[in-house]
Structure formats: structure tokens, C-alpha cells
Design a protein around this motif. Structure first.
Motif, short mmCIF file in Angstrom:
data_model
loop_
_atom_site.label_atom_id
_atom_site.label_comp_id
_atom_site.label_asym_id
_atom_site.label_seq_id
_atom_site.Cartn_x
_atom_site.Cartn_y
_atom_site.Cartn_z
N ILE A 85 -6.60 12.29 -10.92
CA ILE A 85 -6.77 13.06 -12.16
C ILE A 85 -6.70 12.14 -13.37
CG2 ILE A 85 -5.66 14.78 -13.66
CD1 ILE A 85 -4.88 16.30 -11.10
N GLN A 86 -5.78 11.20 -13.32
CA GLN A 86 -5.52 10.33 -14.48
C GLN A 86 -6.47 9.14 -14.58
OE1 GLN A 86 -1.38 9.33 -14.04
NE2 GLN A 86 -0.67 11.35 -14.69
N ALA A 87 -7.31 8.97 -13.54
CA ALA A 87 -8.21 7.80 -13.51
C ALA A 87 -9.66 8.22 -13.76
CB ALA A 87 -8.10 7.10 -12.17
N GLU A 88 -10.49 7.25 -14.04
CA GLU A 88 -11.93 7.43 -14.11
C GLU A 88 -12.57 6.55 -13.04
OE1 GLU A 88 -14.10 9.23 -15.92
OE2 GLU A 88 -12.47 10.33 -16.90
N PRO A 89 -13.58 7.04 -12.33
CA PRO A 89 -14.23 6.17 -11.34
C PRO A 89 -14.89 4.98 -12.02
CG PRO A 89 -15.45 8.24 -11.62
CD PRO A 89 -14.17 8.39 -12.36
N TRP B 268 0.83 -1.20 0.00
CA TRP B 268 0.00 0.00 0.00
C TRP B 268 0.86 1.25 0.00
CZ3 TRP B 268 -0.26 2.87 4.83
CH2 TRP B 268 0.35 2.25 5.91
N ARG B 269 0.24 2.33 -0.48
CA ARG B 269 0.90 3.63 -0.52
C ARG B 269 0.38 4.47 0.65
NH1 ARG B 269 0.82 4.93 -7.09
NH2 ARG B 269 2.63 3.62 -7.58
N SER B 270 1.30 5.13 1.31
CA SER B 270 0.99 5.83 2.56
C SER B 270 1.03 7.34 2.36
CB SER B 270 2.01 5.43 3.63
OG SER B 270 1.92 6.27 4.76
N VAL B 271 -0.15 7.98 2.46
CA VAL B 271 -0.24 9.43 2.42
C VAL B 271 -0.59 9.91 3.83
CG1 VAL B 271 -1.43 11.44 1.46
CG2 VAL B 271 -0.98 9.43 0.02
N LEU C 17 -9.44 5.29 2.04
CA LEU C 17 -8.73 4.49 1.04
C LEU C 17 -9.08 5.01 -0.35
CD1 LEU C 17 -6.95 1.91 0.50
CD2 LEU C 17 -9.12 0.71 0.12
N GLN C 18 -8.05 5.29 -1.13
CA GLN C 18 -8.23 5.74 -2.51
C GLN C 18 -7.72 4.67 -3.46
OE1 GLN C 18 -5.87 9.19 -3.52
NE2 GLN C 18 -6.30 9.00 -5.71
N VAL C 19 -8.52 4.35 -4.45
CA VAL C 19 -8.10 3.47 -5.54
C VAL C 19 -8.46 4.19 -6.83
CG1 VAL C 19 -8.29 1.19 -6.59
CG2 VAL C 19 -8.55 1.43 -4.11
N GLY C 20 -7.48 4.82 -7.46
CA GLY C 20 -7.74 5.62 -8.65
C GLY C 20 -8.60 6.81 -8.32
N ALA C 21 -9.79 6.88 -8.96
CA ALA C 21 -10.74 7.97 -8.69
C ALA C 21 -11.90 7.49 -7.84
CB ALA C 21 -11.26 8.54 -10.01
N ASP C 22 -11.73 6.35 -7.17
CA ASP C 22 -12.73 5.84 -6.22
C ASP C 22 -12.19 6.03 -4.81
OD1 ASP C 22 -15.14 4.14 -7.52
OD2 ASP C 22 -13.37 4.05 -8.82
N SER D 112 3.03 11.07 -1.64
CA SER D 112 2.62 12.43 -1.31
C SER D 112 1.15 12.66 -1.68
CB SER D 112 3.49 13.44 -2.05
OG SER D 112 3.18 13.44 -3.44
N ALA D 113 0.55 13.65 -1.03
CA ALA D 113 -0.83 14.01 -1.37
C ALA D 113 -0.92 14.48 -2.81
CB ALA D 113 -1.33 15.10 -0.42
N ALA D 114 0.11 15.18 -3.28
CA ALA D 114 0.11 15.64 -4.67
C ALA D 114 0.12 14.47 -5.64
CB ALA D 114 1.33 16.54 -4.91
N ASP D 115 0.89 13.43 -5.32
CA ASP D 115 0.91 12.25 -6.18
C ASP D 115 -0.43 11.54 -6.17
OD1 ASP D 115 3.54 12.60 -6.98
OD2 ASP D 115 4.36 11.38 -5.37
N ALA D 116 -1.08 11.48 -4.99
CA ALA D 116 -2.39 10.83 -4.89
C ALA D 116 -3.42 11.59 -5.73
CB ALA D 116 -2.84 10.76 -3.44
#
Length: 317
Positions: A235-239, A29-32, A56-61, A226-230
Motif C-alpha cells: 500500500i505504501q509503495a509504488e511499483p 528476508w521477511r517470511s510470510v 517474492l514481494q519487493v514493495g509493490a513489485d 504477517s500477510a497484513a504487514d506485507a
């Protein structure tokens, strides 16, 4: 395997619940790390209002509340199970009790004046004041136990847990389940965040031994993020459409006479009164999904469990 991004902070008990669950599932997992009090601009941009940790964020979900996040982890990695088939009902009921009654008794004890003074002993006076005001705002619509009442309840609950783990390695057998993770995190706060109050655990040695076994699970493999990376990931994903996301339950269950496509709000019943508004895309037997637009990230789907949350149609919708 989807990229799992956990927005959390180190001293958050519910975040510890999820860090351990991720470790148990052996899921990377990625830690923000987010602020422990408001403002939380990046988190709120993702959720639309909800600001409790973790998320928990997975893409735009975006999945809110640890009860729902655990369902997601179970779908992503079914084994080892958080909900063993023979314990599905009793483990969920126990976990709901542990996340509410047990947790608030533990925190009422943990944050008594002596505990609060320890937490902020090395911080400037304004830090303690800001924390107290933040938590007061979050609990404006709930009744909090006084320290004495919380202590009495906590002692009783610890004895009851001891009776369970005197017979087994974990609460319901030789392996942990969702009940263990839900019961652990409030006690973890006592032992790790306010150790000067941890003598209360010594009256139940079996509980301390069970906590050692839980702690040994660890947090698995995490990557600082980072929060910016998250945000860039969102931005790059679609829900994902309902039925294709990480919540397998997709059948519409209409208990409110609110059709899909209606503008609604979802708000926690008690702790954390900030609503999230959006278009209702799913209302199943277990969860709600709201679609919302963010100026930076575009379209997002924010998911909440049904239990513990209030669904309302927005006026004019």
C-alpha cells in the motif's frame, strides 16, 4: 538493500529452493507463511490470480516463479553467483530440466499412496481429500507420471546426479550454482517430508553427501512477517518503472504482436492454470510485467518469466 518478502509455506519444495538461495546469498528476508492449498486470499490479491509458492514481494513489485526470483536475487547480490560466467548457459538449461523433469519424477514418487498416507497420517481425512482436490485442479492441463513410471525415472536421474557429484563437491564444481538449487528441492521433499520413502536415496551415497552439503547452506537470516504487514508495505509503495526494478532487462521484444499498454493475461503453461490479468508494461527477452489494480493495495506490478508462461491479448483489448 531492498526488503525482500518471501510468501511461502514450510513444506513447499520450490520454497525450499528459494530459502536456500537466500541463505547462500546471505540476504536477510521477511517470511510470510501462506496456506498450502486454496483459498489464498492475500497472496492472490498480490498476484491477481497466480497462486503457486513461493512469491517474492519487493514493495509493490511482485515476482512470480523461482526462475525469475533467482534472477532478482542475482541482481540484488551478485556474489556468490548463482550463474557463474563460465556456466551461465549450461546451468540454466540444467536448472530448467531439474525444475520440470526431475521435479515431477521426484514428486510422482514422493506422493505415491504410501507417501501421501504418511503426510496426512495425523490429519483428519478431509485434509487429505482437500489437498488431493487442490492439486488436481492445479494440474488439470498436464500429464502426471504414474508412481511406477515416476520411480523408474527418479532412480535413473539420481544415478546421473551421482555421477556428477562423485567428481565435484557440487554439480558443476567446488561451489553451488543455480543447477544445485534446482536439483535439490524435489530430493529434499523425499528426505524431509516422506522419510519412509528416502531409502531410494541410499542407493546413491554421493547424492546423500551432496544433499548434506546443500542443507548446510541454511536459510540465512529471516524475520517472521504477517500477510497484513506485507499488504501494508505494498500500500505504501509504488511499483518501479520497467528498467528501474530488480530485473535489469528492459528492452521490448515483441514476439506476439501485442504492444505495450494492451490488456493481457499471463498463465502458466502447465501446473497452476489460474491467469493473471493486467496491462502489459514490459515484454523483454526474459520476462513480462503486468500492471494491475487491487482494491486494497492500489497499483501493483506483477512479473513473470517468459519461459513456461503464455501471454494472451484479452478480448476487446
Amino acid at each position: 538493500m531492498p526488503d525482500l518478502i518471501l510468501h511461502h509455506y514450510p513444506s513447499s519444495p520450490f520454497s525450499e529452493k528459494m530459502r536456500l538461495a537466500l541463505g547462500y546469498k546471505k540476504l536477510p528476508w521477511r517470511s510470510v507463511e501462506i496456506p498450502h492449498i486454496m483459498p489464498k486470499p492475500d497472496l492472490v490479491a498480490l498476484t491477481g490470480g497466480y497462486r503457486r509458492a513461493p512469491v517474492l514481494q519487493v514493495g509493490a513489485d511482485v515476482y512470480c516463479d523461482t526462475a525469475l526470483i533467482c534472477d532478482v536475487l542475482e541482481h540484488v547480490q551478485p556474489e556468490p553467483a548463482l550463474y557463474p560466467p563460465h556456466l551461465k548457459g549450461v546451468s540454466r538449461i540444467f536448472a530448467q530440466w531439474a525444475d520440470t523433469q526431475l521435479f515431477w519424477a521426484a514428486m510422482g514418487y514422493n506422493l505415491q499412496p504410501k507417501g501421501a498416507a504418511h503426510l496426512f497420517a495425523k490429519a483428519p481425512p478431509e485434509a487429505a481429500k482437500a489437498f488431493a482436490e487442490d492439486r488436481k485442479a492445479m494440474s488439470s492441463n498436464m500429464v502426471r507420471l504414474r508412481p511406477g513410471d515416476a520411480t523408474s525415472a527418479y532412480r535413473s536421474y539420481l544415478r546421473r546426479i551421482a555421477h556428477m557429484v562423485e567428481e565435484h563437491e557440487f554439480l558443476f564444481g567446488m561451489d553451488p550454482c543455480i543447477a544445485d538449487f534446482a536439483a535439490y528441492h524435489g530430493l529434499w521433499y523425499t528426505r524431509n517430508r516422506v522419510p519412509l520413502l528416502a531409502d531410494i536415496l541410499n542407493t546413491t551415497p554421493a547424492v546423500n553427501e551432496w544433499m548434506d552439503r546443500m542443507e548446510a547452506i541454511g536459510h540465512g537470516t529471516k524475520e517472521p512477517f504477517s500477510a497484513a504487514d506485507a499488504i501494508q508495505v505494498a500500500i505504501q509503495a509504488e511499483p518501479l518503472p520497467a528498467g528501474e526494478n530488480l530485473l535489469v532487462d528492459s528492452t521490448f521484444q515483441d514476439d506476439h504482436a501485442i504492444p505495450l499498454g494492451t490488456r493481457v493475461s499471463v498463465t502458466a503453461e502447465s501446473f497452476g492454470p489460474e491467469p493473471t490479468e493486467g496491462v502489459l508494461r514490459a515484454a523483454t527477452r526474459t520476462h513480462y510485467t503486468l500492471e494491475r489494480e487491487d482494491a486494497r493495495m492500489g497499483k501493483l506490478h506483477v512479473h513473470f518469466p517468459r519461459i513456461g508462461y503464455v501471454l494472451r491479448k484479452l478480448e476487446g483489448a
